[in-house]
Scaffold this motif. Structure first.
Motif, short mmCIF file in Angstrom:
data_model
loop_
_atom_site.label_atom_id
_atom_site.label_comp_id
_atom_site.label_asym_id
_atom_site.label_seq_id
_atom_site.Cartn_x
_atom_site.Cartn_y
_atom_site.Cartn_z
N MET A 351 -13.95 0.40 0.39
CA MET A 351 -13.54 1.68 -0.18
C MET A 351 -12.84 2.56 0.85
O MET A 351 -11.89 3.29 0.52
CB MET A 351 -14.75 2.41 -0.76
CG MET A 351 -15.33 1.75 -2.01
SD MET A 351 -14.08 1.45 -3.29
CE MET A 351 -13.39 3.08 -3.53
N ASP A 352 -13.29 2.50 2.11
CA ASP A 352 -12.60 3.27 3.16
C ASP A 352 -11.15 2.82 3.29
O ASP A 352 -10.23 3.65 3.42
CB ASP A 352 -13.32 3.08 4.50
CG ASP A 352 -14.63 3.85 4.58
OD1 ASP A 352 -14.84 4.74 3.75
OD2 ASP A 352 -15.42 3.55 5.50
N ALA A 353 -10.93 1.50 3.27
CA ALA A 353 -9.58 0.98 3.38
C ALA A 353 -8.74 1.39 2.17
O ALA A 353 -7.57 1.78 2.31
CB ALA A 353 -9.61 -0.54 3.52
N TYR A 354 -9.34 1.29 1.00
CA TYR A 354 -8.60 1.65 -0.22
C TYR A 354 -8.24 3.13 -0.22
O TYR A 354 -7.11 3.52 -0.56
CB TYR A 354 -9.43 1.31 -1.45
CG TYR A 354 -8.77 1.73 -2.75
CD1 TYR A 354 -7.74 0.98 -3.31
CD2 TYR A 354 -9.16 2.89 -3.41
CE1 TYR A 354 -7.12 1.37 -4.49
CE2 TYR A 354 -8.56 3.29 -4.59
CZ TYR A 354 -7.53 2.53 -5.12
OH TYR A 354 -6.91 2.93 -6.28
N GLU A 370 1.19 2.52 -9.46
CA GLU A 370 2.04 1.53 -8.80
C GLU A 370 1.28 0.85 -7.67
O GLU A 370 1.40 -0.38 -7.48
CB GLU A 370 3.30 2.19 -8.27
CG GLU A 370 4.18 1.30 -7.38
CD GLU A 370 4.70 0.06 -8.09
OE1 GLU A 370 5.12 -0.88 -7.38
OE2 GLU A 370 4.67 0.01 -9.34
N LEU A 371 0.50 1.62 -6.93
CA LEU A 371 -0.32 1.05 -5.87
C LEU A 371 -1.30 0.02 -6.43
O LEU A 371 -1.44 -1.09 -5.91
CB LEU A 371 -1.08 2.15 -5.13
CG LEU A 371 -2.12 1.68 -4.10
CD1 LEU A 371 -1.46 0.92 -2.97
CD2 LEU A 371 -2.93 2.85 -3.56
N ASN A 372 -1.98 0.40 -7.49
CA ASN A 372 -2.96 -0.50 -8.09
C ASN A 372 -2.30 -1.76 -8.63
O ASN A 372 -2.86 -2.87 -8.56
CB ASN A 372 -3.73 0.20 -9.19
CG ASN A 372 -4.67 1.27 -8.63
OD1 ASN A 372 -5.01 1.24 -7.45
ND2 ASN A 372 -5.08 2.21 -9.47
N GLN A 378 -1.61 -8.68 -5.41
CA GLN A 378 -2.07 -9.22 -4.13
C GLN A 378 -3.31 -10.06 -4.29
O GLN A 378 -3.40 -11.18 -3.77
CB GLN A 378 -2.34 -8.08 -3.14
CG GLN A 378 -2.90 -8.53 -1.79
CD GLN A 378 -3.15 -7.37 -0.85
OE1 GLN A 378 -2.54 -6.31 -0.97
NE2 GLN A 378 -4.05 -7.56 0.10
N PHE A 379 -4.28 -9.55 -5.03
CA PHE A 379 -5.54 -10.28 -5.16
C PHE A 379 -5.46 -11.40 -6.18
O PHE A 379 -6.26 -12.34 -6.12
CB PHE A 379 -6.68 -9.32 -5.49
CG PHE A 379 -6.98 -8.37 -4.37
CD1 PHE A 379 -7.36 -8.85 -3.13
CD2 PHE A 379 -6.83 -7.00 -4.53
CE1 PHE A 379 -7.61 -7.98 -2.08
CE2 PHE A 379 -7.08 -6.13 -3.48
CZ PHE A 379 -7.47 -6.62 -2.25
N HIS A 395 -10.99 0.38 -9.98
CA HIS A 395 -9.76 1.07 -9.63
C HIS A 395 -8.53 0.29 -10.05
O HIS A 395 -7.46 0.86 -10.26
CB HIS A 395 -9.72 1.32 -8.11
CG HIS A 395 -10.81 2.20 -7.62
ND1 HIS A 395 -10.74 3.57 -7.63
CD2 HIS A 395 -12.03 1.87 -7.12
CE1 HIS A 395 -11.86 4.07 -7.13
NE2 HIS A 395 -12.68 3.07 -6.82
N LEU A 396 -8.67 -1.03 -10.14
CA LEU A 396 -7.51 -1.86 -10.39
C LEU A 396 -7.33 -2.21 -11.87
O LEU A 396 -6.47 -3.04 -12.20
CB LEU A 396 -7.61 -3.16 -9.56
CG LEU A 396 -7.73 -2.97 -8.05
CD1 LEU A 396 -7.72 -4.31 -7.36
CD2 LEU A 396 -6.63 -2.09 -7.51
#
Length: 398
Positions: A351-354, A370-372, A378-379, A395-396
């Motif tokens: 979560m810190d990275a996100y 757009e980020l999501n 990516q995943f 979140h995604l």
């Protein structure tokens, strides 16, 4: 000349078992404070502290090596206190006798580094020569063919004293006739050759000391120093800089070399370091960031495993100033977490990275949706179950 009121022996012996490193710092600070007003008293106190160190630490757990490092630093700080004061020869000889007795009783050993500094402690060629004469018979036997594995706590003290006395040829004969081709002896031979203005021979002598179990970094440092003192900076860098300046972290290694070779471009140094450790490119990310080479830093972070928390800190720190760089760092942090790298990665780390990545995206004019979308893509490319994707699932959501 009693220092017992300044550093009570009972206090050192009793309390050092509770917090040894802290107690050493306190005792050293106390000695330095006394030295401002009474350097002789401080020097006597330094001798007293060194006398008590090994017995006080004998039953303290030293498995981590931290105590040994702290003691070595303490010795390096106290030797100038003892050597830097002007006292009558009988006083200095009494101090040396006390310290040598402590060396003899140093069973762990903790204060053996004192032997390396014996020439400094003697302060004059005459005193050093008298100590060399005193220690030479046993040292010669222990180092020679008849030594048969004997140990003598005064061996390095004798070698150090010979150098300080200017008896360089005698020292070289002793070391060259030693049973073992051991760097612990031969480094004194290198110093003797340097003192005799035979630097080229000293360099060859040091190189000839390499072998099984030889401390290659220490030998490289000595060789580098010889070339640097001779003004041969390019050769020193080319042959020894990387090997001689390895420290606890990749960033510290880069800084050490950059400081020692200020005329060499930082990007050139970093490229050489990266090339020297194939497969570990990501470990140089922090050095690239520290040097302001952000594009290279991003490239390194994706070429090899990089500590995710380091990447997250970079994403957070640069979110507003350099959002593109910060986004690349945050994305890389999640990538390496998903790939299983990082020590004990928890949900909070993800979560810190996100959050850092999202803040950088906003600063860079990219919408959260757009980020999501980018992260989902990516995943999706990561085979199997991803812990990171699970944490970010809410979140995604499309």
């Amino acid at each position: 000349m009693g220092f017992r009121h300044a550093v009570p022996a009972w206090r050192l012996r009793l309390e050092i078992r509770i917090a040894p490193i802290q107690r050493l710092k306190e005792a050293l600070a106390e000695i330095r404070q006394v030295a401002r007003d009474d350097p002789v008293l401080a020097a006597d106190g330094a001798v007293a502290l060194l006398e008590k160190l090994s017995p006080a630490l004998e039953h303290v757990d030293s498995s981590s090596g931290a105590i040994g490092t702290a003691v070595n630093r303490t010795i390096d700080a106290l030797v100038p206190v003892i050597a830097g004061v002007d006292v009558p020869v009988p006083v200095r000889m009494r101090w040396l006798d006390r310290l040598f007795d402590a060396l003899q009783k140093d069973r762990m050993p903790y204060i053996e580094r004192l032997g390396d500094r014996w020439g400094d402690l003697c302060t004059s060629p005459d005193i050093a020569s008298s100590w060399a004469d005193r220690l030479l018979p046993i040292t010669a036997r222990v180092m020679g063919a008849e030594g048969l594995g004997e140990h003598f706590a005064g061996t390095t003290a004798c070698l150090s004293a010979l150098n300080a006395a200017g008896r360089h040829e005698e020292l070289l004969a002793l070391v060259n006739g030693a049973r073992l081709n051991w760097w612990g002896y031969r480094k004194y031979g290198v110093d003797a050759l340097i003192a005799l203005n035979r630097s080229a021979e000293a360099l060859r002598y040091a190189e000839a000391s390499r072998g099984l179990n030889a401390p290659t970094a220490a030998i490289a440092r000595k060789c580098e120093a010889i070339l640097l003192s001779s003004g041969m900076l390019d050769e020193a860098y080319r042959r020894y800089a990387i090997e001689a300046n390895q420290t606890t972290t990749h960033l510290a290694t880069f800084r050490a070399i950059a400081k020692k070779y200020p005329d060499r471009r930082a990007d050139s140094i970093l490229h050489d370091l990266v090339a020297s450790s194939p497969g570990a490119e990501g470990k140089w990310f922090a050095a690239a960031k520290d040097a302001g080479m952000f594009d290279l830093g991003v490239s390194l972070a994706m070429r090899g495993p990089t500590d995710p928390r380091t990447l997250t800190r970079a994403a957070r720190d640069f979110a507003q100033r350099k959002p593109e760089f910060a986004m690349a760092c945050g994305t890389a942090a999640l990538h390496w977490m998903a790939a299983g790298f990082g020590y004990e990665i928890m949900e909070s780390d993800v979560m810190d990275a996100y959050d850092a990545l999202a803040a950088a995206a906003v600063a860079g004019g990219i919408e959260r949706d757009e980020l999501n979308r980018r992260l989902r893509a990516q995943f999706a490319a990561v085979p199997g179950h991803s812990f990171v994707a699970t944490v970010l699932a809410h979140h995604l959501l499309a």
